[in-house]
Write a protein that holds these residues in place. Structure first.
Motif, PDB file in Angstrom:
ATOM      1  N   LEU A 227       0.967  -1.286   0.099  1.00 36.40           N
ATOM      2  CA  LEU A 227      -0.147   0.083  -0.005  1.00 36.40           C
ATOM      3  C   LEU A 227       0.872   1.293   0.079  1.00 36.40           C
ATOM      4  N   TRP A 228       0.518   2.316  -0.813  1.00 36.75           N
ATOM      5  CA  TRP A 228       1.274   3.582  -0.638  1.00 36.75           C
ATOM      6  C   TRP A 228       0.904   4.238   0.684  1.00 36.75           C
ATOM      7  N   ASN A 229       2.161   4.745   1.188  1.00 41.69           N
ATOM      8  CA  ASN A 229       2.048   5.383   2.479  1.00 41.69           C
ATOM      9  C   ASN A 229       1.600   6.690   2.174  1.00 41.69           C
ATOM     10  N   ARG A 230       0.501   7.030   2.721  1.00 39.27           N
ATOM     11  CA  ARG A 230      -0.203   8.448   2.113  1.00 39.27           C
ATOM     12  C   ARG A 230       0.575   9.641   2.554  1.00 39.27           C
ATOM     13  N   LYS A 231       1.598   9.258   3.703  1.00 39.90           N
ATOM     14  CA  LYS A 231       2.613  10.417   4.026  1.00 39.90           C
ATOM     15  C   LYS A 231       3.206  10.742   2.794  1.00 39.90           C
ATOM     16  N   LEU A 274       3.565   0.424   2.608  1.00 38.82           N
ATOM     17  CA  LEU A 274       2.960  -0.358   3.852  1.00 38.82           C
ATOM     18  C   LEU A 274       2.391  -1.671   3.620  1.00 38.82           C
ATOM     19  N   ARG A 275       2.607  -2.567   4.666  1.00 39.21           N
ATOM     20  CA  ARG A 275       1.660  -3.604   4.576  1.00 39.21           C
ATOM     21  C   ARG A 275       1.114  -4.089   5.846  1.00 39.21           C
ATOM     22  N   ILE A 276      -0.022  -4.661   5.986  1.00 39.33           N
ATOM     23  CA  ILE A 276      -0.607  -4.899   7.371  1.00 39.33           C
ATOM     24  C   ILE A 276       0.411  -5.787   8.120  1.00 39.33           C
ATOM     25  N   ASP A 277       0.503  -7.041   7.391  1.00 37.23           N
ATOM     26  CA  ASP A 277       1.118  -8.135   8.144  1.00 37.23           C
ATOM     27  C   ASP A 277       2.573  -8.281   7.499  1.00 37.23           C
ATOM     28  N   GLU A 278       3.651  -7.711   8.311  1.00 37.61           N
ATOM     29  CA  GLU A 278       4.919  -7.658   7.770  1.00 37.61           C
ATOM     30  C   GLU A 278       5.519  -9.116   7.765  1.00 37.61           C
ATOM     31  N   SER A 279       5.010 -10.039   8.242  1.00 40.38           N
ATOM     32  CA  SER A 279       5.349 -11.473   8.211  1.00 40.38           C
ATOM     33  C   SER A 279       5.090 -12.282   6.908  1.00 40.38           C
ATOM     34  N   VAL A 280       4.336 -11.670   6.107  1.00 39.41           N
ATOM     35  CA  VAL A 280       3.647 -12.171   4.971  1.00 39.41           C
ATOM     36  C   VAL A 280       4.066 -11.434   3.900  1.00 39.41           C
ATOM     37  N   GLU A 281       4.751 -12.000   2.685  1.00 42.37           N
ATOM     38  CA  GLU A 281       4.928 -11.359   1.491  1.00 42.37           C
ATOM     39  C   GLU A 281       3.856 -11.083   0.588  1.00 42.37           C
ATOM     40  N   PRO A 282       3.433  -9.669   0.443  1.00 45.52           N
ATOM     41  CA  PRO A 282       2.537  -9.285  -0.286  1.00 45.52           C
ATOM     42  C   PRO A 282       2.580  -9.864  -1.751  1.00 45.52           C
ATOM     43  N   GLU A 283       1.632 -10.314  -2.191  1.00 45.16           N
ATOM     44  CA  GLU A 283       1.243 -10.819  -3.736  1.00 45.16           C
ATOM     45  C   GLU A 283       0.385  -9.773  -4.617  1.00 45.16           C
ATOM     46  N   MET A 284      -0.066  -8.935  -3.955  1.00 44.09           N
ATOM     47  CA  MET A 284      -0.911  -7.810  -4.651  1.00 44.09           C
ATOM     48  C   MET A 284      -0.441  -6.469  -4.607  1.00 44.09           C
ATOM     49  N   PHE A 285      -0.696  -5.642  -5.716  1.00 45.67           N
ATOM     50  CA  PHE A 285      -0.518  -3.875  -5.354  1.00 45.67           C
ATOM     51  C   PHE A 285      -1.580  -3.397  -6.391  1.00 45.67           C
ATOM     52  N   HIS A 286      -2.647  -2.689  -5.871  1.00 46.49           N
ATOM     53  CA  HIS A 286      -3.618  -2.123  -6.508  1.00 46.49           C
ATOM     54  C   HIS A 286      -3.554  -0.532  -6.442  1.00 46.49           C
ATOM     55  N   PHE A 287      -2.588  -0.095  -6.018  1.00 45.82           N
ATOM     56  CA  PHE A 287      -2.364   1.352  -5.981  1.00 45.82           C
ATOM     57  C   PHE A 287      -3.286   1.846  -4.702  1.00 45.82           C
ATOM     58  N   ALA A 288      -3.672   1.170  -4.037  1.00 45.70           N
ATOM     59  CA  ALA A 288      -4.391   1.724  -2.808  1.00 45.70           C
ATOM     60  C   ALA A 288      -3.251   2.744  -1.803  1.00 45.70           C
ATOM     61  N   THR A 289      -3.976   3.720  -1.154  1.00 47.22           N
ATOM     62  CA  THR A 289      -3.030   4.485  -0.448  1.00 47.22           C
ATOM     63  C   THR A 289      -3.579   4.381   1.017  1.00 47.22           C
ATOM     64  N   ILE A 290      -2.942   4.402   1.942  1.00 42.07           N
ATOM     65  CA  ILE A 290      -3.367   4.111   3.365  1.00 42.07           C
ATOM     66  C   ILE A 290      -2.444   4.928   4.430  1.00 42.07           C
ATOM     67  N   SER A 291      -2.784   5.296   5.500  1.00 46.53           N
ATOM     68  CA  SER A 291      -2.005   6.072   6.364  1.00 46.53           C
ATOM     69  C   SER A 291      -1.335   4.966   7.500  1.00 46.53           C
ATOM     70  N   GLN A 292      -0.449   5.421   8.102  1.00 42.29           N
ATOM     71  CA  GLN A 292       0.349   4.324   9.013  1.00 42.29           C
ATOM     72  C   GLN A 292      -0.853   4.226  10.157  1.00 42.29           C
ATOM     73  N   GLY A 293      -1.542   5.255  10.535  1.00 43.19           N
ATOM     74  CA  GLY A 293      -2.596   5.127  11.501  1.00 43.19           C
ATOM     75  C   GLY A 293      -3.654   3.980  11.357  1.00 43.19           C
ATOM     76  N   GLU A 294      -4.252   3.997  10.189  1.00 43.94           N
ATOM     77  CA  GLU A 294      -5.004   3.137   9.638  1.00 43.94           C
ATOM     78  C   GLU A 294      -4.486   1.313   9.813  1.00 43.94           C
ATOM     79  N   VAL A 295      -3.079   1.485   9.333  1.00 45.51           N
ATOM     80  CA  VAL A 295      -2.314   0.257   9.515  1.00 45.51           C
ATOM     81  C   VAL A 295      -2.387  -0.298  10.859  1.00 45.51           C
TER      82      VAL A 295
END
Length: 482
Positions: A227-231, A274-295
């Motif tokens: 996820l893009w870090n909105r910062k 950013l990613r929600i679970d840092e122990s899992v390698e992401p297989e998806m990227f759809h250009f979504a943007t998120i804040s660290q607070g939401e994560v």
């Protein structure tokens, strides 16, 4: 004989179609435009979105060129604290109604046909449109071009067709149904979020912020996402160095990475993604943007089910191709499985300018309203399709980290071509939809020291563009095979 005539017929009154129309009527004061859409109000898929939806990015660079969003400010609390506030779905709809009623229609050159189906165009350039409620077909003579603003086939939970079976007795709703829960005599004991995209993330944040205990939430996540870090997507002169640092980081990471997945991994380690679970390698990227607070909020949900996509739901049970998972019988299943853009559309592309048809696609991935407005400018500024398409390579909405460098490469190649055109440069310097255009023009006029970051960017381009080309071509082959 046709019932109406128009220079341009735009199919779709969503964000993309309106951004194109707004620039077209501004740049060509003689043209006439007709806009046809199935929805009763302008705004496209925003009319169907869940009630707590909001823009993922600041509204400063969204919408149409001629009208800024009202009430732009910095959030002082909540998970988006310290960043530009995100316009709500109702604010976005109100904005597009204002665009239509206060910007386009008052020109006297725009005709709007809401609640109409587009039935195609014949060899004589007569388009057929049909009112949804009367059935009285109309024909429109299109003197110049048909503009397809529906290429993305945007889907939202309330309108998409489920790809799994639902047994009798299952309590299931789209995200928008959460706003109706207060009407129930008894509330669900447990919530099961279906889907791994931004809608599912918005749903998880909404549930927790509205008092649902994280242990009472299960989340079916077939894939993890970067996820893009909105910062790093904040507009304005004060944020120029921060936002440009991500572009520089992408180029420098391209010099180290062997493929798209490693590129994203490097950027994730640096905090740009950013990613929600840092122990899992992401297989998806759809250009979504998120804040660290939401994560941080979403990480509170620990009941994560990773068994792939759901094939069927029964009371207290989820069925997958590889097995089953149990959940409390009194669960409300929240269907967030709609894909904003279908995978087959992500893979397809066609020339933006092709004879009597303009097909709106990303030119700066994934900034679709800016891309549509720029396409309108190109239509008015250059004569031939060859000239226009030279500045308008369609950018792919890629699906995964492995294919992301292809989208980044096309964006940088387009922007490189625009930088060589004085006409386009002048347009960008005045376009509120361009992330840096007006800001850079103002800083250049002031001789601001903040422009020093551009030198670092140019150095990164000179050193690492060959690396991005290598990764981009590798990613292009994967994207076209997927």
């Amino acid at each position: 004989m046709a019932d109406m005539e128009t220079d341009y017929l735009i199919v779709g009154a969503g964000a993309v179609g309106l951004a194109f129309a707004d620039t077209l009527v501004a740049e060509d004061p003689d043209c006439t435009v007709t806009i046809v859409d199935r929805h009763a109000k302008p705004g496209g898929h925003w009319n169907d979105a869940y009630g707590f939806v909001a823009l993922h990015q600041p509204s400063a660079n969204y919408g149409v060129n001629s009208l800024a969003f009202p009430n732009e400010h910095i959030d002082t609390h909540g998970p988006n604290k310290g960043l530009f506030a995100l316009a709500s779905g109702s604010e976005v709809l109100a904005y597009f109604e204002t665009v239509m009623s206060a910007r386009l229609l008052p020109t006297g050159r725009v005709t709007y046909l809401p609640s109409h189906d587009f039935g195609g165009m014949d060899e004589d350039r007569r388009a057929t449109v049909r009112p949804l409620f009367s059935g009285e077909e109309k024909t429109i003579k299109v003197r110049r071009k048909l503009v397809d603003a529906t290429f993305y086939q945007t889907s939202v939970p309330s309108t998409h067709k489920r790809q799994f079976e639902v047994a009798d007795g299952v309590d299931i709703a789209p995200p928008g149904g959460l706003l109706e829960l207060w009407k129930r005599a008894e509330q669900p004991e447990h919530f099961v979020i279906l889907g791994a995209g931004k809608t599912a993330m918005d749903t998880g944040v909404w549930l927790i912020e509205n008092g649902v205990a994280p242990e009472n939430i299960s989340w079916v996540r077939p894939r993890e996402s970067w996820l893009w870090n909105r910062k790093y997507t904040q507009p304005g002169a004060d944020n120029l160095e921060t936002s440009m640092s991500m572009q520089i980081a992408i180029l420098e990471a391209a010099g180290q990475a062997q493929d798209g997945a490693e590129l994203m991994r490097i950027l994730g380690e640096q905090g740009y993604y950013l990613r929600i679970d840092e122990s899992v390698e992401p297989e998806m990227f759809h250009f979504a943007t998120i804040s660290q607070g939401e994560v941080d909020i979403l990480r509170k949900i620990e009941n994560v089910i990773r068994m792939g996509r759901v094939t069927a739901i029964a009371p207290g049970k989820l069925v997958f191709a590889a097995g089953e998972a149990e959940v409390p019988r009194a669960s409300l299943f929240i269907d967030c499985t709609a894909s904003a853009v279908p995978l087959d559309v992500r893979r397809s592309k066609r020339p933006i300018f092709d004879g009597d048809t303009i097909t709106l696609q990303p030119l700066h991935v994934p900034v679709v309203t800016f891309s549509a407005a720029l396409a309108a400018f190109l239509e008015t500024a250059f004569e031939t399709d060859e000239e226009k398409n030279r500045f308008a390579m369609p950018g792919p909405l890629t699906d995964s980290p492995a294919t992301f460098p292809y989208a980044q490469l096309v964006t940088m190649m387009n922007r490189g071509a625009w930088a060589q055109s004085p006409e386009i440069g002048k347009y960008l310097s005045q376009s509120r939809l361009d992330f840096g255009g007006p800001t850079l023009a103002r800083l250049i006029a002031e001789g601001s020291p903040k422009l020093a970051v551009l030198g670092k960017f140019q150095q990164a381009i000179a050193r690492h563009m060959p690396d991005l080309i290598r990764l981009g071509m590798q990613a292009k082959a994967l994207h076209e095979q997927s």
